[in-house]
Design a protein around this motif. Structure first.
Motif, PDB file in Angstrom:
ATOM      1  N   SER A 119       0.851  -1.188   0.000  1.00 18.84           N
ATOM      2  CA  SER A 119       0.000   0.000   0.000  1.00 18.84           C
ATOM      3  C   SER A 119       0.886   1.236   0.000  1.00 18.84           C
ATOM      4  CB  SER A 119      -0.924   0.012   1.228  1.00 18.84           C
ATOM      5  OG  SER A 119      -1.881  -1.022   1.141  1.00 18.84           O
ATOM      6  N   VAL A 120       0.591   2.173  -0.897  1.00 18.32           N
ATOM      7  CA  VAL A 120       1.400   3.386  -1.003  1.00 18.32           C
ATOM      8  C   VAL A 120       0.517   4.618  -0.832  1.00 18.32           C
ATOM      9  CG1 VAL A 120       3.091   2.286  -2.514  1.00 18.32           C
ATOM     10  CG2 VAL A 120       1.154   3.499  -3.521  1.00 18.32           C
ATOM     11  N   LEU A 121       1.125   5.699  -0.398  1.00 13.63           N
ATOM     12  CA  LEU A 121       0.412   6.962  -0.214  1.00 13.63           C
ATOM     13  C   LEU A 121       0.132   7.588  -1.580  1.00 13.63           C
ATOM     14  CD1 LEU A 121      -0.627   9.051   1.873  1.00 13.63           C
ATOM     15  CD2 LEU A 121       1.634  10.133   1.740  1.00 13.63           C
ATOM     16  N   THR A 122      -1.097   8.076  -1.775  1.00 18.12           N
ATOM     17  CA  THR A 122      -1.476   8.710  -3.039  1.00 18.12           C
ATOM     18  C   THR A 122      -1.733  10.202  -2.831  1.00 18.12           C
ATOM     19  OG1 THR A 122      -3.895   8.458  -2.858  1.00 18.12           O
ATOM     20  CG2 THR A 122      -2.628   6.533  -3.620  1.00 18.12           C
ATOM     21  N   HIS A 123      -2.059  10.891  -3.913  1.00 21.18           N
ATOM     22  CA  HIS A 123      -2.263  12.343  -3.828  1.00 21.18           C
ATOM     23  C   HIS A 123      -3.490  12.705  -3.000  1.00 21.18           C
ATOM     24  CE1 HIS A 123      -5.327  11.613  -6.898  1.00 21.18           C
ATOM     25  NE2 HIS A 123      -5.760  12.846  -6.730  1.00 21.18           N
ATOM     26  N   THR A 124      -4.372  11.731  -2.715  1.00 19.09           N
ATOM     27  CA  THR A 124      -5.551  11.998  -1.893  1.00 19.09           C
ATOM     28  C   THR A 124      -5.242  11.961  -0.402  1.00 19.09           C
ATOM     29  OG1 THR A 124      -6.197   9.656  -1.782  1.00 19.09           O
ATOM     30  CG2 THR A 124      -7.012  10.942  -3.666  1.00 19.09           C
ATOM     31  N   GLY A 125      -4.006  11.590  -0.039  1.00 25.49           N
ATOM     32  CA  GLY A 125      -3.654  11.469   1.368  1.00 25.49           C
ATOM     33  C   GLY A 125      -4.043  10.134   1.958  1.00 25.49           C
ATOM     34  N   LYS A 126      -4.473   9.204   1.103  1.00 28.56           N
ATOM     35  CA  LYS A 126      -4.855   7.866   1.557  1.00 28.56           C
ATOM     36  C   LYS A 126      -3.923   6.824   0.963  1.00 28.56           C
ATOM     37  CE  LYS A 126      -9.698   9.155   2.181  1.00 28.56           C
ATOM     38  NZ  LYS A 126     -11.111   8.863   1.860  1.00 28.56           N
ATOM     39  N   PHE A 127      -3.954   5.640   1.544  1.00 29.14           N
ATOM     40  CA  PHE A 127      -3.087   4.563   1.088  1.00 29.14           C
ATOM     41  C   PHE A 127      -3.876   3.610   0.195  1.00 29.14           C
ATOM     42  CE2 PHE A 127      -0.984   6.254   4.756  1.00 29.14           C
ATOM     43  CZ  PHE A 127       0.371   6.149   4.450  1.00 29.14           C
ATOM     44  N   ARG A 132       2.429  17.844  -2.269  1.00 29.67           N
ATOM     45  CA  ARG A 132       2.410  16.573  -1.529  1.00 29.67           C
ATOM     46  C   ARG A 132       1.203  16.600  -0.599  1.00 29.67           C
ATOM     47  NH1 ARG A 132       4.529  17.097   3.772  1.00 29.67           N
ATOM     48  NH2 ARG A 132       5.865  18.938   4.058  1.00 29.67           N
ATOM     49  N   PRO A 133       0.618  15.445  -0.335  1.00 32.19           N
ATOM     50  CA  PRO A 133      -0.629  15.426   0.436  1.00 32.19           C
ATOM     51  C   PRO A 133      -0.382  15.439   1.940  1.00 32.19           C
ATOM     52  CG  PRO A 133      -0.074  13.215  -0.219  1.00 32.19           C
ATOM     53  CD  PRO A 133       0.989  14.107  -0.809  1.00 32.19           C
ATOM     54  N   ILE A 134      -1.431  15.756   2.657  1.00 33.09           N
ATOM     55  CA  ILE A 134      -1.466  15.542   4.102  1.00 33.09           C
ATOM     56  C   ILE A 134      -2.140  14.192   4.331  1.00 33.09           C
ATOM     57  CG2 ILE A 134      -2.438  16.362   6.289  1.00 33.09           C
ATOM     58  CD1 ILE A 134      -2.334  19.185   5.087  1.00 33.09           C
ATOM     59  N   ILE A 135      -1.545  13.357   5.130  1.00 29.71           N
ATOM     60  CA  ILE A 135      -2.104  12.024   5.371  1.00 29.71           C
ATOM     61  C   ILE A 135      -3.483  12.158   6.005  1.00 29.71           C
ATOM     62  CG2 ILE A 135      -1.820   9.862   6.648  1.00 29.71           C
ATOM     63  CD1 ILE A 135       1.192  10.223   6.400  1.00 29.71           C
ATOM     64  N   GLN A 136      -4.479  11.512   5.394  1.00 31.89           N
ATOM     65  CA  GLN A 136      -5.864  11.615   5.845  1.00 31.89           C
ATOM     66  C   GLN A 136      -6.319  10.407   6.662  1.00 31.89           C
ATOM     67  OE1 GLN A 136      -7.578  14.409   5.382  1.00 31.89           O
ATOM     68  NE2 GLN A 136      -5.851  15.281   4.229  1.00 31.89           N
ATOM     69  N   GLU A 137      -5.536   9.352   6.681  1.00 30.26           N
ATOM     70  CA  GLU A 137      -5.946   8.140   7.386  1.00 30.26           C
ATOM     71  C   GLU A 137      -5.477   8.170   8.834  1.00 30.26           C
ATOM     72  OE1 GLU A 137      -5.136   4.527   5.390  1.00 30.26           O
ATOM     73  OE2 GLU A 137      -6.017   5.182   3.496  1.00 30.26           O
ATOM     74  N   GLU A 138      -6.211   7.469   9.675  1.00 30.95           N
ATOM     75  CA  GLU A 138      -5.882   7.404  11.104  1.00 30.95           C
ATOM     76  C   GLU A 138      -6.017   5.970  11.584  1.00 30.95           C
ATOM     77  OE1 GLU A 138      -7.184  10.533  14.038  1.00 30.95           O
ATOM     78  OE2 GLU A 138      -8.361   8.849  14.822  1.00 30.95           O
ATOM     79  N   LEU A 139      -5.081   5.557  12.405  1.00 27.32           N
ATOM     80  CA  LEU A 139      -5.086   4.204  12.964  1.00 27.32           C
ATOM     81  C   LEU A 139      -5.119   4.316  14.481  1.00 27.32           C
ATOM     82  CD1 LEU A 139      -4.824   1.126  12.483  1.00 27.32           C
ATOM     83  CD2 LEU A 139      -2.352   1.427  12.612  1.00 27.32           C
ATOM     84  N   ASP A 157      -5.376  24.308  -1.047  1.00 29.52           N
ATOM     85  CA  ASP A 157      -6.233  23.279  -1.646  1.00 29.52           C
ATOM     86  C   ASP A 157      -6.059  21.915  -0.975  1.00 29.52           C
ATOM     87  OD1 ASP A 157      -7.228  25.120  -3.535  1.00 29.52           O
ATOM     88  OD2 ASP A 157      -5.516  24.763  -4.853  1.00 29.52           O
ATOM     89  N   GLY A 158      -5.817  21.939   0.328  1.00 26.40           N
ATOM     90  CA  GLY A 158      -5.669  20.685   1.063  1.00 26.40           C
ATOM     91  C   GLY A 158      -4.350  19.981   0.844  1.00 26.40           C
ATOM     92  N   MET A 159      -3.405  20.639   0.171  1.00 30.27           N
ATOM     93  CA  MET A 159      -2.090  20.060  -0.103  1.00 30.27           C
ATOM     94  C   MET A 159      -1.008  20.968   0.461  1.00 30.27           C
ATOM     95  SD  MET A 159      -2.939  17.359  -2.052  1.00 30.27           S
ATOM     96  CE  MET A 159      -1.602  16.867  -3.142  1.00 30.27           C
ATOM     97  N   ILE A 160       0.177  20.403   0.670  1.00 27.90           N
ATOM     98  CA  ILE A 160       1.346  21.211   0.995  1.00 27.90           C
ATOM     99  C   ILE A 160       2.073  21.473  -0.316  1.00 27.90           C
ATOM    100  CG2 ILE A 160       3.559  21.275   2.191  1.00 27.90           C
ATOM    101  CD1 ILE A 160       2.271  19.558   4.384  1.00 27.90           C
ATOM    102  N   ALA A 197       6.377  10.256  -4.864  1.00 23.65           N
ATOM    103  CA  ALA A 197       7.786   9.966  -5.147  1.00 23.65           C
ATOM    104  C   ALA A 197       8.614  11.191  -4.785  1.00 23.65           C
ATOM    105  CB  ALA A 197       7.972   9.614  -6.621  1.00 23.65           C
ATOM    106  N   ALA A 198       9.643  10.983  -3.974  1.00 24.89           N
ATOM    107  CA  ALA A 198      10.490  12.106  -3.523  1.00 24.89           C
ATOM    108  C   ALA A 198       9.644  13.231  -2.930  1.00 24.89           C
ATOM    109  CB  ALA A 198      11.358  12.622  -4.662  1.00 24.89           C
ATOM    110  N   ASN A 199       8.600  12.841  -2.204  1.00 17.43           N
ATOM    111  CA  ASN A 199       7.719  13.802  -1.527  1.00 17.43           C
ATOM    112  C   ASN A 199       6.865  14.626  -2.493  1.00 17.43           C
ATOM    113  OD1 ASN A 199       7.450  13.637   1.204  1.00 17.43           O
ATOM    114  ND2 ASN A 199       8.805  15.335   1.698  1.00 17.43           N
ATOM    115  N   ILE A 200       6.675  14.141  -3.711  1.00 16.08           N
ATOM    116  CA  ILE A 200       5.908  14.852  -4.734  1.00 16.08           C
ATOM    117  C   ILE A 200       4.804  13.938  -5.257  1.00 16.08           C
ATOM    118  CG2 ILE A 200       5.999  15.992  -6.993  1.00 16.08           C
ATOM    119  CD1 ILE A 200       7.448  17.504  -4.770  1.00 16.08           C
ATOM    120  N   SER A 201       3.615  14.516  -5.523  1.00 14.69           N
ATOM    121  CA  SER A 201       2.488  13.745  -6.053  1.00 14.69           C
ATOM    122  C   SER A 201       2.654  13.550  -7.555  1.00 14.69           C
ATOM    123  CB  SER A 201       1.168  14.484  -5.789  1.00 14.69           C
ATOM    124  OG  SER A 201       1.010  14.772  -4.415  1.00 14.69           O
TER     125      SER A 201
END
Length: 422
Positions: free
Chosen positions: A15-23, A82-89, A318-321, A351-355
């Motif tokens: 599972s990888v992080l996507t531009h939506t901030g989800k895996f 780059r996205p902000i992580i939207q998932e929580e565990l 726009d919800g991104m950094i 990739a390299a902190n870029i969407s």
């Protein structure tokens, strides 16, 4: 989600992080030989450049919003994202196991025991202190602090007693102002070993980066108390200057990136830079500037005000950094091996902190079509991320595309994964 790794080590099923901030799950790996230009983008606040082919789509932030641009359309000062992580565990308990040696006669035996610890603020702060000041081996954990850091010492001792039920011994260094706080326990040492034994191997298991905000607040706060620094100085050279920032340093690249993502989840934008020091290991600095100084001050309990003027070009939008491109390099290559991923649902990855998008317009679909129904161009019209969104009514298709010269202009909605003629 096992942590930060090179694309060459990613496997189907990861599972990888996507531009939506989800895996999202990796469904396919691509390797192909590429002939053309390679682009290398360096963005402000990122120590690693992004290297990509010229036809690889990258998510950029423009005045009109977020849009995908090919690498060869990106210029100096274009804002990449780059996205902000939207998932929580949420973890009510943290489990770990340790081995205990039992000497018997000429030999001995080991038994394994499973231990559960409640996810308390004290435990999270101990993790943060360990990331900043800790070291461990099989039998012992130690925290190296300054003799004057009495508040830090007291919190470590009280928290260790409350969480693990153990006492902490003090070992002052007679030749310096150092103070070593030691816990002699195989059980406690086994718990902290999962975060790395020494400074350059420090990192969190990735699931801990996804813990609730109240938990990562305690981790970040304690790490800063151990290794952080706040600069609030005014200088007068040709004109007045205000040095106003928070920073924490580590020799662990992974930990620096994890701190950056955790701060992002807390609404605080941080940059990461590297510092080469003669005879010492490469150092990574995680730095927070205005307009996020006040929020960082509230987090770590330091009175701090934002500067009157913000010189930070890295910010939330726009919800991104977003951060601007500060350097572009190109290289002509022939039969160069490039790699790509197919991602379920979101069709993107970081990739390299870029969407970046997972489509490189390789032309394989064109090669496989025997009827010349498909052909490749540099334009994209009504593209989508999923099959249901490809259903367009006659009224929708009747809307002519907007053009500028010979280029189609379409409206892209990255959140919904759809495009329209506007």
């Amino acid at each position: 989600m096992t942590g930060i790794k090179p694309i060459s080590e990613v496997q189907v099923g990861d599972s990888v992080l996507t531009h939506t901030g989800k895996f999202r799950r990796v469904t396919k790996l691509f390797n192909r030989k590429y002939t053309g230009k390679l682009y290398k983008f360096q963005t402000l606040g990122n120590f690693e450049p992004l290297t990509t082919t010229e036809d690889h789509p990258i998510l950029v932030s423009e005045r009109a919003g977020l849009t995908w641009r090919f690498a060869n359309e990106i210029s100096y000062r274009t804002y990449l994202t780059r996205p902000i992580i939207q998932e929580e565990l949420r973890q009510e308990e943290i489990q770990f196991s340790y081995e205990l040696y039992h000497p018997t006669g000429k030999g001995g035996s080991f038994t394994s025991e499973l231990v559960s610890l409640r996810s308390t603020p004290e435990l999270m702060r101990l993790v943060g202190y360990y990331l900043a000041e800790g070291a461990s081996d099989r039998y012992r954990v130690s925290f190296d602090i300054h003799k004057k850091e009495q508040t830090l010492k007291q919190d470590i001792m009280v928290s260790a007693k409350k969480v693990f039920g153990v006492d902490v011994s003090e070992k002052p260094d007679p030749d310096s102002n150092g103070l070593k706080l030691c816990i002699d326990s195989v059980r406690v040492a086994s718990f902290f070993s999962q975060f790395g034994h020494h400074c350059d191997t420090k990192q969190l298991p990735w699931w801990m980066v996804l813990l609730p905000k109240e938990d990562i607040t305690e981790i970040v706060r304690a790490e800063f108390w151990g290794d952080g620094h706040y600069s609030n100085k005014r200088y007068r050279y040709v004109k007045a200057m205000h040095s106003n920032y928070f920073t924490t340093r580590t020799t662990s690249k992974v930990l620096a990136l994890e701190m950056q993502y955790m701060l992002g989840r807390l609404g605080i934008v941080a940059s990461v830079s590297t510092h080469k020091q003669k005879g010492r290991k490469l150092c990574f600095s995680v730095t927070v500037h205005t307009p996020y100084v006040e929020a960082m001050g509230q987090l770590v309990g330091v009175v701090a005000k934002n500067s009157e003027v913000s010189h930070s070009y890295i910010h939330l939008k726009d919800g991104m950094i977003v951060s601007p491109v500060v350097k572009i390099e190109t290289q002509d290559v022939k039969d160069f091996l490039v790699q790509n991923l197919e991602i379920d649902g979101d069709n993107s990855y970081i990739a390299a902190n870029i969407s970046v998008h997972n489509c490189v317009f390789c032309g394989l679909c064109v090669d496989a079509c025997p009827f010349d129904a498909l052909f490749m161009t540099n334009d994209f019209e009504l593209s989508t991320y999923d099959k249901p969104s490809l259903k367009y009514s006659p009224d929708q298709l009747a809307i002519p595309p907007k053009t500028e010269g010979f280029t189609f202009k379409v409206k892209i909605d990255p959140e919904k994964g759809t495009t329209t003629h506007g």
